[in-house]
Design an enzyme around this catalytic site. Structure first.
Site, PDB file in Angstrom:
ATOM      1  N   ASP A  37       6.237   4.701  -1.353  1.00 37.73           N
ATOM      2  CA  ASP A  37       7.690   4.863  -1.440  1.00 37.73           C
ATOM      3  C   ASP A  37       8.278   3.755  -2.309  1.00 37.73           C
ATOM      4  O   ASP A  37       7.560   2.844  -2.746  1.00 37.73           O
ATOM      5  CB  ASP A  37       8.325   4.886  -0.021  1.00 37.73           C
ATOM      6  CG  ASP A  37       8.156   3.559   0.725  1.00 37.73           C
ATOM      7  OD1 ASP A  37       8.494   2.497   0.160  1.00 37.73           O
ATOM      8  OD2 ASP A  37       7.677   3.569   1.891  1.00 37.73           O
ATOM      9  N   GLN A  71       0.851  -1.198   0.000  1.00 35.25           N
ATOM     10  CA  GLN A  71       0.000   0.000   0.000  1.00 35.25           C
ATOM     11  C   GLN A  71       0.880   1.239   0.000  1.00 35.25           C
ATOM     12  O   GLN A  71       0.384   2.355  -0.084  1.00 35.25           O
ATOM     13  CB  GLN A  71      -0.884  -0.001   1.256  1.00 35.25           C
ATOM     14  CG  GLN A  71      -1.841  -1.170   1.317  1.00 35.25           C
ATOM     15  CD  GLN A  71      -2.446  -1.302   2.708  1.00 35.25           C
ATOM     16  OE1 GLN A  71      -3.423  -0.657   3.044  1.00 35.25           O
ATOM     17  NE2 GLN A  71      -1.850  -2.150   3.536  1.00 35.25           N
ATOM     18  N   ASN A  72       2.196   1.035   0.132  1.00 35.73           N
ATOM     19  CA  ASN A  72       3.104   2.178   0.265  1.00 35.73           C
ATOM     20  C   ASN A  72       3.429   2.786  -1.092  1.00 35.73           C
ATOM     21  O   ASN A  72       3.514   2.083  -2.101  1.00 35.73           O
ATOM     22  CB  ASN A  72       4.402   1.746   0.953  1.00 35.73           C
ATOM     23  CG  ASN A  72       4.136   1.248   2.362  1.00 35.73           C
ATOM     24  OD1 ASN A  72       3.057   1.488   2.902  1.00 35.73           O
ATOM     25  ND2 ASN A  72       5.086   0.549   2.939  1.00 35.73           N
ATOM     26  N   HIS A  99      -1.551   1.634  -4.125  1.00 40.42           N
ATOM     27  CA  HIS A  99      -1.970   3.030  -3.957  1.00 40.42           C
ATOM     28  C   HIS A  99      -1.108   4.006  -4.755  1.00 40.42           C
ATOM     29  O   HIS A  99      -1.097   5.194  -4.448  1.00 40.42           O
ATOM     30  CB  HIS A  99      -1.971   3.397  -2.464  1.00 40.42           C
ATOM     31  CG  HIS A  99      -3.027   2.659  -1.688  1.00 40.42           C
ATOM     32  ND1 HIS A  99      -3.030   2.526  -0.318  1.00 40.42           N
ATOM     33  CD2 HIS A  99      -4.146   2.001  -2.119  1.00 40.42           C
ATOM     34  CE1 HIS A  99      -4.092   1.820   0.066  1.00 40.42           C
ATOM     35  NE2 HIS A  99      -4.767   1.477  -1.002  1.00 40.42           N
TER      36      HIS A  99
HETATM   37  P1  OAD Z   1      -1.516   2.879   9.072  1.00 41.31           P
HETATM   38  O1  OAD Z   1      -0.875   4.133   9.551  1.00 41.31           O
HETATM   39  O2  OAD Z   1      -2.994   2.809   9.062  1.00 41.31           O
HETATM   40  O3  OAD Z   1      -0.994   1.664   9.949  1.00 41.31           O
HETATM   41  C1  OAD Z   1       0.370   1.526  10.234  1.00 41.31           C
HETATM   42  C2  OAD Z   1       0.592   0.229  10.959  1.00 41.31           C
HETATM   43  O4  OAD Z   1       1.984   0.097  11.132  1.00 41.31           O
HETATM   44  C3  OAD Z   1      -0.067   0.134  12.336  1.00 41.31           C
HETATM   45  O5  OAD Z   1      -0.762  -1.085  12.453  1.00 41.31           O
HETATM   46  C4  OAD Z   1       1.137   0.208  13.291  1.00 41.31           C
HETATM   47  O6  OAD Z   1       0.942  -0.581  14.467  1.00 41.31           O
HETATM   48  C5  OAD Z   1       2.221  -0.403  12.426  1.00 41.31           C
HETATM   49  N1  OAD Z   1       3.608  -0.046  12.803  1.00 41.31           N
HETATM   50  C6  OAD Z   1       4.083   1.091  13.354  1.00 41.31           C
HETATM   51  N2  OAD Z   1       5.421   1.024  13.505  1.00 41.31           N
HETATM   52  C7  OAD Z   1       5.809  -0.195  13.028  1.00 41.31           C
HETATM   53  C8  OAD Z   1       7.052  -0.872  12.897  1.00 41.31           C
HETATM   54  N3  OAD Z   1       8.219  -0.320  13.294  1.00 41.31           N
HETATM   55  N4  OAD Z   1       7.058  -2.119  12.357  1.00 41.31           N
HETATM   56  C9  OAD Z   1       5.898  -2.692  11.944  1.00 41.31           C
HETATM   57  N5  OAD Z   1       4.702  -2.103  12.037  1.00 41.31           N
HETATM   58  C10 OAD Z   1       4.650  -0.869  12.573  1.00 41.31           C
HETATM   59  O7  OAD Z   1      -0.895   2.573   7.612  1.00 41.31           O
HETATM   60  P2  OAD Z   1      -1.466   1.630   6.473  1.00 41.31           P
HETATM   61  O8  OAD Z   1      -2.174   0.448   7.038  1.00 41.31           O
HETATM   62  O9  OAD Z   1      -0.356   1.387   5.526  1.00 41.31           O
HETATM   63  O10 OAD Z   1      -3.583   5.272   1.633  1.00 41.31           O
HETATM   64  O11 OAD Z   1      -2.521   2.583   5.789  1.00 41.31           O
HETATM   65  C11 OAD Z   1      -3.173   2.160   4.624  1.00 41.31           C
HETATM   66  C12 OAD Z   1      -3.465   3.323   3.740  1.00 41.31           C
HETATM   67  O12 OAD Z   1      -4.091   4.374   4.483  1.00 41.31           O
HETATM   68  C13 OAD Z   1      -2.247   3.990   3.154  1.00 41.31           C
HETATM   69  O13 OAD Z   1      -1.735   3.339   2.005  1.00 41.31           O
HETATM   70  C14 OAD Z   1      -2.746   5.369   2.813  1.00 41.31           C
HETATM   71  C15 OAD Z   1      -3.541   5.641   4.070  1.00 41.31           C
HETATM   72  O14 OAD Z   1      -4.577   6.504   3.987  1.00 41.31           O
HETATM   73  C16 OAD Z   1      -3.714   6.301   0.804  1.00 41.31           C
HETATM   74  O15 OAD Z   1      -3.187   7.381   1.000  1.00 41.31           O
HETATM   75  C17 OAD Z   1      -4.576   5.999  -0.384  1.00 41.31           C
END
Ligand code: OAD
Length: 234
Positions: A89, A86-87, A104
């Site tokens: 980068d 979903q990233n 995304h």
């Molecule tokens: P989120 O910010 O919703 O979730 C991030 C996740 O990473 C959480 O479950 C944290 O617990 C976890 N986390 C934090 N630090 C970590 C680490 N060091 N190692 C492993 N996990 C860690 O991000 P996404 O689920 O990626 O979309 O969000 C999905 C989408 O929402 C993104 O692609 C973006 C956003 O809105 C768009 O912009 C279209």
């Protein structure tokens, strides 16, 4: 070769210094989604949207893949591996993973606002007045909220014959990405690595689900060592 599908979110890049979206101090704490990540925001205030993604691009350029990205790239030697991220980068690419699906979009690409097929590599800031070859304004090559996810069908079909699915660093809250696990075969082993995993509706229905409550770098490298070892011993 057995197949592994990897589903990653912002948490895998956190240890590379890139902010997640929903953690405390995450990107959506400093910004309203409606102001920077929707087609309406682009129509209303394109400068603000460009500024948001110009900052993201600058930060991503300075970041380096961490041990989680690097370990995942090793899988290609031993398994048929597809990374669905979903990233936006490019850290999976820079770590060396070969097959990557960006659900995304991608920060280092831009596209025409009148012809979505005109896509260009882009490293610098994107500005009002930067045009495609047909003379229309360029926009970030990002899937905004409310827009279609063109890579979804490709990603779903990759899930259908996976032996393992590794989920890393995503809150599993954004659809349709979070629904992809619903396309995995029933006997697929799903391993979810996240310090604070969220059990979505689809994950709740997975029979073989293991949780590793750990940061990505440690959790992923340990798991991959095990998977490679298991494969070598048959
Ligand atoms: P989120 O910010 O919703 O979730 C991030 C996740 O990473 C959480 O479950 C944290 O617990 C976890 N986390 C934090 N630090 C970590 C680490 N060091 N190692 C492993 N996990 C860690 O991000 P996404 O689920 O990626 O979309 O969000 C999905 C989408 O929402 C993104 O692609 C973006 C956003 O809105 C768009 O912009 C279209």
């Amino acid at each position: 070769m057995k197949k592994i599908v990897v589903l990653t979110g912002a948490g895998i890049s956190a240890e590379s210094g890139l902010k997640t979206f929903r953690d405390a101090d995450g990107l959506w704490e400093g910004h309203r989604v409606e102001d920077v990540a929707t087609p309406e925001a682009w129509d209303r205030d394109p400068e603000m949207v460009l500024d948001f993604y110009n900052q993201r691009r600058k930060q991503a350029r300075l970041a380096k893949p961490n041990q989680a990205h690097i370990s995942l790239a090793q899988l290609d030697q031993f398994f048929t591996t597809v990374v669905i991220t979903q990233n936006v980068d490019d850290l999976h690419e820079r770590a060396g993973s070969k097959k990557i699906i960006h659900l995304h979009g991608e920060l280092f690409k831009v596209r025409s606002t009148i012809n979505a097929k005109l896509i260009y590599d882009w490293q610098s800031d994107l500005k009002i007045g930067d045009f495609c070859e047909s003379g229309s304004q360029l926009r970030p090559h990002i899937v905004w909220f409310g827009e279609e996810v063109p890579m979804l069908i490709v990603a779903a079909s990759e899930c259908r014959d996976a032996r393992y699915c590794i989920i890393v660093g995503t809150s599993m809250q954004v659809y349709p990405a979070a629904g992809l696990v619903g396309f995995l075969p029933k006997d697929c082993e799903v391993i979810y690595i996240d310090p604070k995993p969220t059990i979505s509706y689809e994950l709740n229905n997975i029979k073989n689900l293991s949780l590793i409550k750990s940061k990505a770098s440690l959790g992923v490298s340990n798991l991959i060592e095990q998977l490679i070892g298991k494969r070598e011993t048959g």
